[in-house]
Design a protein around this motif. Sequence first.
Motif, PDB file in Angstrom:
ATOM      1  N   LEU A 139      54.453  55.500  44.631  1.00 26.12           N
ATOM      2  CA  LEU A 139      54.068  54.290  45.363  1.00 26.12           C
ATOM      3  C   LEU A 139      55.180  53.261  45.244  1.00 26.12           C
ATOM      4  N   THR A 140      55.421  52.548  46.331  1.00 25.19           N
ATOM      5  CA  THR A 140      56.440  51.493  46.350  1.00 25.19           C
ATOM      6  C   THR A 140      55.779  50.160  46.667  1.00 25.19           C
ATOM      7  N   ALA A 141      56.578  49.114  46.662  1.00 22.72           N
ATOM      8  CA  ALA A 141      56.051  47.783  46.980  1.00 22.72           C
ATOM      9  C   ALA A 141      55.449  47.742  48.375  1.00 22.72           C
ATOM     10  N   ASN A 142      55.978  48.551  49.300  1.00 22.03           N
ATOM     11  CA  ASN A 142      55.451  48.567  50.665  1.00 22.03           C
ATOM     12  C   ASN A 142      54.049  49.161  50.747  1.00 22.03           C
ATOM     13  N   ASP A 143      53.620  49.831  49.691  1.00 28.72           N
ATOM     14  CA  ASP A 143      52.289  50.429  49.675  1.00 28.72           C
ATOM     15  C   ASP A 143      51.219  49.480  49.141  1.00 28.72           C
ATOM     16  N   ILE A 144      51.606  48.251  48.810  1.00 29.92           N
ATOM     17  CA  ILE A 144      50.659  47.277  48.246  1.00 29.92           C
ATOM     18  C   ILE A 144      50.780  45.964  49.013  1.00 29.92           C
ATOM     19  N   ASN A 145      49.689  45.517  49.604  1.00 32.78           N
ATOM     20  CA  ASN A 145      49.625  44.195  50.233  1.00 32.78           C
ATOM     21  C   ASN A 145      48.994  43.212  49.242  1.00 32.78           C
ATOM     22  N   VAL A 146      49.516  41.995  49.229  1.00 34.54           N
ATOM     23  CA  VAL A 146      48.994  40.961  48.342  1.00 34.54           C
ATOM     24  C   VAL A 146      48.471  39.810  49.197  1.00 34.54           C
ATOM     25  N   TYR A 147      47.264  39.347  48.878  1.00 35.28           N
ATOM     26  CA  TYR A 147      46.655  38.241  49.611  1.00 35.28           C
ATOM     27  C   TYR A 147      46.285  37.141  48.622  1.00 35.28           C
ATOM     28  N   LEU A 148      46.708  35.909  48.920  1.00 37.19           N
ATOM     29  CA  LEU A 148      46.323  34.741  48.131  1.00 37.19           C
ATOM     30  C   LEU A 148      45.423  33.883  49.006  1.00 37.19           C
ATOM     31  N   ASN A 149      44.192  33.665  48.574  1.00 36.96           N
ATOM     32  CA  ASN A 149      43.209  32.947  49.369  1.00 36.96           C
ATOM     33  C   ASN A 149      42.572  31.823  48.567  1.00 36.96           C
ATOM     34  N   ARG A 150      42.499  30.651  49.179  1.00 33.54           N
ATOM     35  CA  ARG A 150      41.721  29.560  48.587  1.00 33.54           C
ATOM     36  C   ARG A 150      40.324  29.655  49.171  1.00 33.54           C
ATOM     37  N   ILE A 151      39.339  29.960  48.323  1.00 31.36           N
ATOM     38  CA  ILE A 151      37.989  30.231  48.813  1.00 31.36           C
ATOM     39  C   ILE A 151      37.031  29.072  48.570  1.00 31.36           C
ATOM     40  N   GLY A 152      37.531  27.964  47.996  1.00 31.91           N
ATOM     41  CA  GLY A 152      36.675  26.809  47.770  1.00 31.91           C
ATOM     42  C   GLY A 152      37.299  25.835  46.797  1.00 31.91           C
ATOM     43  N   ASP A 153      36.516  24.839  46.411  1.00 36.44           N
ATOM     44  CA  ASP A 153      36.966  23.868  45.417  1.00 36.44           C
ATOM     45  C   ASP A 153      36.774  24.440  44.018  1.00 36.44           C
ATOM     46  N   GLY A 154      37.423  23.802  43.065  1.00 32.34           N
ATOM     47  CA  GLY A 154      37.245  24.232  41.689  1.00 32.34           C
ATOM     48  C   GLY A 154      38.551  24.357  40.944  1.00 32.34           C
ATOM     49  N   ASN A 155      38.495  25.068  39.842  1.00 27.79           N
ATOM     50  CA  ASN A 155      39.663  25.325  38.997  1.00 27.79           C
ATOM     51  C   ASN A 155      39.586  26.759  38.484  1.00 27.79           C
ATOM     52  N   SER A 156      39.789  27.723  39.370  1.00 23.24           N
ATOM     53  CA  SER A 156      39.630  29.114  38.955  1.00 23.24           C
ATOM     54  C   SER A 156      40.617  30.010  39.674  1.00 23.24           C
ATOM     55  N   LEU A 157      40.866  31.153  39.055  1.00 23.64           N
ATOM     56  CA  LEU A 157      41.696  32.193  39.649  1.00 23.64           C
ATOM     57  C   LEU A 157      40.999  33.529  39.428  1.00 23.64           C
ATOM     58  N   THR A 158      40.730  34.248  40.535  1.00 26.29           N
ATOM     59  CA  THR A 158      40.069  35.556  40.487  1.00 26.29           C
ATOM     60  C   THR A 158      41.040  36.619  40.987  1.00 26.29           C
ATOM     61  N   ILE A 159      41.060  37.761  40.322  1.00 20.16           N
ATOM     62  CA  ILE A 159      41.956  38.857  40.679  1.00 20.16           C
ATOM     63  C   ILE A 159      41.118  40.076  41.033  1.00 20.16           C
ATOM     64  N   ARG A 160      41.434  40.697  42.186  1.00 19.74           N
ATOM     65  CA  ARG A 160      40.711  41.873  42.650  1.00 19.74           C
ATOM     66  C   ARG A 160      41.710  42.949  43.088  1.00 19.74           C
ATOM     67  N   PHE A 161      41.265  44.208  43.031  1.00 26.07           N
ATOM     68  CA  PHE A 161      42.055  45.353  43.478  1.00 26.07           C
ATOM     69  C   PHE A 161      41.227  46.146  44.483  1.00 26.07           C
ATOM     70  N   LEU A 162      41.862  46.549  45.596  1.00 26.18           N
ATOM     71  CA  LEU A 162      41.187  47.336  46.620  1.00 26.18           C
ATOM     72  C   LEU A 162      41.947  48.630  46.858  1.00 26.18           C
ATOM     73  N   ASP A 163      41.183  49.719  47.106  1.00 28.57           N
ATOM     74  CA  ASP A 163      41.842  50.988  47.407  1.00 28.57           C
ATOM     75  C   ASP A 163      42.175  51.056  48.892  1.00 28.57           C
ATOM     76  N   SER A 164      42.660  52.211  49.334  1.00 30.24           N
ATOM     77  CA  SER A 164      43.131  52.334  50.717  1.00 30.24           C
ATOM     78  C   SER A 164      42.016  52.181  51.740  1.00 30.24           C
ATOM     79  N   THR A 165      40.763  52.395  51.322  1.00 36.71           N
ATOM     80  CA  THR A 165      39.623  52.205  52.224  1.00 36.71           C
ATOM     81  C   THR A 165      38.969  50.836  52.007  1.00 36.71           C
TER      82      THR A 165
END
Length: 349
Positions: free
Chosen positions: A220-246
């Motif tokens: 796997l290379t860097a091209n095989d992984i997309n990264v998304y940074l989303n602000r989903i609301g107010d607050g002071n938090s950081l959540t990390i998630r991983f998704l497979d190809s589906t």
Amino acid sequence: MNSVKKIMINKKQLTAVCAVFVLLLPVMFSACKKLLPTDRDTFNLEARFTQTIYKPVLGRTTLMSNNFDSQNSTLPLTFRIVNPRNNDGQVAPELIKPFDVLVWKKAYTGTEQSLAEIEAKRAIEKHPLFEVREHSGEFILWAAANNSVLKSLPDSGYTFDVEVTNNGGRRYFNNMKLQPYKERPYEPNSMDAVTGASSNAPIRPTTVLNMLGERTSTALTANDINVYLNRIGDGNSLTIRFLDSTQHVINPNKFNLTKWEKLVHGFNLEKTNTYIKYDVAFPIPLVNIPTAYTTIDGRQAQLIFSYDRLGFGGIKELGGFSFNFSIYQQGAWEIIFWFNRDNPKFENE
């Protein structure tokens, strides 16, 4: 006998002369002082700003330094912004009006144990959004300056003058420029610096090391992984998630060598089978100094995810990837890593 009298008279004369000399000492000393050269402050007319156009990004506290050459003028010099104006020559009140800005009162070290400890080191003060440090000539654009407050490129921005003085002189540096870029709440991003529009180009991880695909067994290379940074609301938090190809959730526990407690400078770690969440202070990183949570230069936060598995022949293999990033806007943020072509092979051979 006559000689004795002469000596006595001479002593009286000598005493009188000495008295007069003592009385004249202050006058003589004062006269000498006037004749001696005095140390005076000098203002070298060759002193100059080495940069006259400034293009910081809105929404970030930015210090613009190493921008003045004093040419051996006597220090300290005193700097003051005067006559800030729009491109039409009218006064720019948005550059003069004091705003609430967040200022560090004690040094951040990266070893703080709670959000409360971090916030105790900061305080809100009133400052103009754009100002000059009094004795260094460094300019500061505070993070409170955003798209809704200040004009940004492609607008021509603002013009201002700077008065520089010491006891030896005064000089005005005229028609300097402030032409900020629009806000970009995080880095890296695919936003155009001038228009703010997104090109929709994918964001990639910084490094990928020894990761094999689950179905293809190819690297796997860097091209095989997309990264998304989303602000989903107010607050002071950081959540990390991983998704497979589906786009189904990958259990974070698969990255079994990851040091979750040391991943970000966050608190109240919430670790589940679908996400990892921290309470954090913003911006990320809080200041540009190296800490256990940043790149070597301290300019970005660094996430490192790793795991091990047994390959052919029972040989242990290590794999993983890293992502360097910054977030400048407070809120509830999430970072999603999507393996777009093939899933990481976590299982042993």
